[in-house]
Design a protein around this motif. Structure first.
Motif, short mmCIF file in Angstrom:
data_model
loop_
_atom_site.label_atom_id
_atom_site.label_comp_id
_atom_site.label_asym_id
_atom_site.label_seq_id
_atom_site.Cartn_x
_atom_site.Cartn_y
_atom_site.Cartn_z
N ARG A 34 0.85 -1.18 0.00
CA ARG A 34 0.00 0.00 0.00
C ARG A 34 0.89 1.24 0.00
O ARG A 34 2.08 1.16 0.34
CB ARG A 34 -0.93 -0.01 1.22
CG ARG A 34 -0.18 -0.33 2.50
CD ARG A 34 -1.07 -0.90 3.56
NE ARG A 34 -0.28 -1.42 4.67
CZ ARG A 34 -0.70 -1.46 5.92
NH1 ARG A 34 -1.90 -0.99 6.23
NH2 ARG A 34 0.07 -1.96 6.86
N THR B 42 -16.29 2.05 8.26
CA THR B 42 -15.26 1.59 9.19
C THR B 42 -15.85 0.64 10.23
O THR B 42 -15.29 -0.44 10.50
CB THR B 42 -14.60 2.79 9.90
OG1 THR B 42 -14.03 3.67 8.92
CG2 THR B 42 -13.50 2.32 10.85
N LYS C 296 -15.24 -3.57 10.67
CA LYS C 296 -14.85 -4.19 11.94
C LYS C 296 -15.78 -5.33 12.31
O LYS C 296 -15.34 -6.38 12.80
CB LYS C 296 -14.84 -3.14 13.06
CG LYS C 296 -13.75 -2.09 12.94
CD LYS C 296 -13.88 -1.07 14.06
CE LYS C 296 -12.82 0.02 13.95
NZ LYS C 296 -12.97 1.05 15.02
N GLY D 73 -7.49 -5.65 7.45
CA GLY D 73 -6.59 -4.81 8.23
C GLY D 73 -6.08 -3.63 7.43
O GLY D 73 -6.04 -2.49 7.93
N TYR D 74 -5.70 -3.87 6.18
CA TYR D 74 -5.22 -2.79 5.32
C TYR D 74 -6.34 -1.79 5.04
O TYR D 74 -6.12 -0.57 5.01
CB TYR D 74 -4.70 -3.35 4.00
CG TYR D 74 -3.40 -4.12 4.11
CD1 TYR D 74 -2.65 -4.12 5.29
CD2 TYR D 74 -2.91 -4.85 3.03
CE1 TYR D 74 -1.46 -4.82 5.38
CE2 TYR D 74 -1.71 -5.55 3.12
CZ TYR D 74 -1.00 -5.54 4.29
OH TYR D 74 0.18 -6.23 4.38
N ASP E 66 -6.89 0.38 8.11
CA ASP E 66 -5.81 1.37 8.24
C ASP E 66 -6.06 2.55 7.31
O ASP E 66 -5.86 3.71 7.68
CB ASP E 66 -4.46 0.73 7.90
CG ASP E 66 -3.94 -0.16 9.02
OD1 ASP E 66 -4.46 -0.08 10.14
OD2 ASP E 66 -3.01 -0.96 8.74
N THR F 26 -9.17 4.67 8.62
CA THR F 26 -8.91 5.45 9.83
C THR F 26 -7.85 6.53 9.62
O THR F 26 -7.72 7.43 10.45
CB THR F 26 -8.48 4.52 10.99
OG1 THR F 26 -7.36 3.72 10.58
CG2 THR F 26 -9.62 3.60 11.39
N SER F 27 -7.10 6.45 8.53
CA SER F 27 -6.13 7.51 8.25
C SER F 27 -6.80 8.74 7.65
O SER F 27 -6.19 9.82 7.61
CB SER F 27 -5.04 7.00 7.29
OG SER F 27 -5.57 6.79 5.98
N HIS G 168 -4.68 7.21 -0.35
CA HIS G 168 -4.21 5.92 0.14
C HIS G 168 -4.45 4.88 -0.95
O HIS G 168 -5.60 4.62 -1.32
CB HIS G 168 -4.98 5.55 1.42
CG HIS G 168 -4.27 4.56 2.28
ND1 HIS G 168 -3.75 4.87 3.52
CD2 HIS G 168 -3.98 3.26 2.07
CE1 HIS G 168 -3.19 3.79 4.04
NE2 HIS G 168 -3.32 2.80 3.19
#
Length: 213
Positions: free
Chosen positions: A19, A110, A114, A167-168, A171, A174-175, A204
């Motif tokens: 990434r 998001t 989860k 997970g990616y 990330d 949340t960025s 991203h």
């Protein structure tokens, strides 16, 4: 982390080969600065430590020489060494050409990722099926499946399903700090660009995977 200065714009870029994240910030060259342009690589962990230590201290001053990068703010001073080598340039990777655009709420997505990722074993992907009428989020296989539907829009395609490492994806989400997230999509198994708006300060890049089902 690649740190580049181009006039009044600072660009931070980092990649782990899977990434690539890029953030642009405004900055003001100090009086008497010899040049407002620079392109250096600094240790990511050390830069994160410096950012945490200077958080809330007010505007930071930056000084650069041939071997180090210095920061000063609120009476605190700290430096980090520069690294040899260069990161791959992101310009061509981020230029997707003709692509589909999907837009949905960042916070609801998001939280949904989860929830459904609980049934994703190991690196099993989370699948996002976009259509003009919404988004169907799904993870797991056979009898152990979790799914959720969210409002979304899609332009540039009738329907499009992509899958990401959960997970990616988390990330990346949340960025960002915008109410919505924009997915710039080429198709399954191809790179996807997540941004925080039509004129993004943060971008991203993720590689999607081909869903097994």
């Amino acid at each position: 982390v690649r740190l580049s200065l181009d006039g009044p714009v600072m660009t931070l870029a980092a990649t782990d080969r899977y990434r690539y994240a890029v953030r642009t910030l405004e900055w003001k060259p100090g009086a008497g600065a010899e040049a407002a342009d620079a392109d250096v690589v600094v240790p990511a962990r050390r830069l994160a430590e410096i950012a945490r230590s200077l958080a809330g201290a007010g505007p930071a001053r930056i000084a650069l020489d041939s071997g180090s990068l210095g920061f000063e703010s609120g009476g605190m001073r700290t430096t980090t060494r520069l690294l040899d080598g260069r990161l791959p340039r992101h310009d061509k990777l981020f230029a997707l050409g003709e692509h589909a655009l999907a837009v949905t709420g960042r916070v609801p997505l998001t939280e949904a990722v989860k929830r459904v990722a609980v049934v994703a074993e190991g690196d099993s992907p989370v699948r996002l099926a976009f259509s003009p009428g919404g988004l169907h989020l799904r993870a797991g296989y056979e009898d152990d499946v979790a799914s959720q539907r969210l409002p979304a829009s899609l332009t540039g395609a009738d329907a499009l399903t992509v899958a990401f490492n959960p997970g990616y994806l988390l990330d990346a989400l949340t960025s960002l700090d915008s109410p919505e997230v924009r997915f710039h999509l080429l198709g399954p198994g191809q790179r996807a660009l997540l941004t925080d708006g039509p004129d993004p300060a943060h971008r991203h890049l993720l590689m999607s995977v081909k869903p097994l089902v």
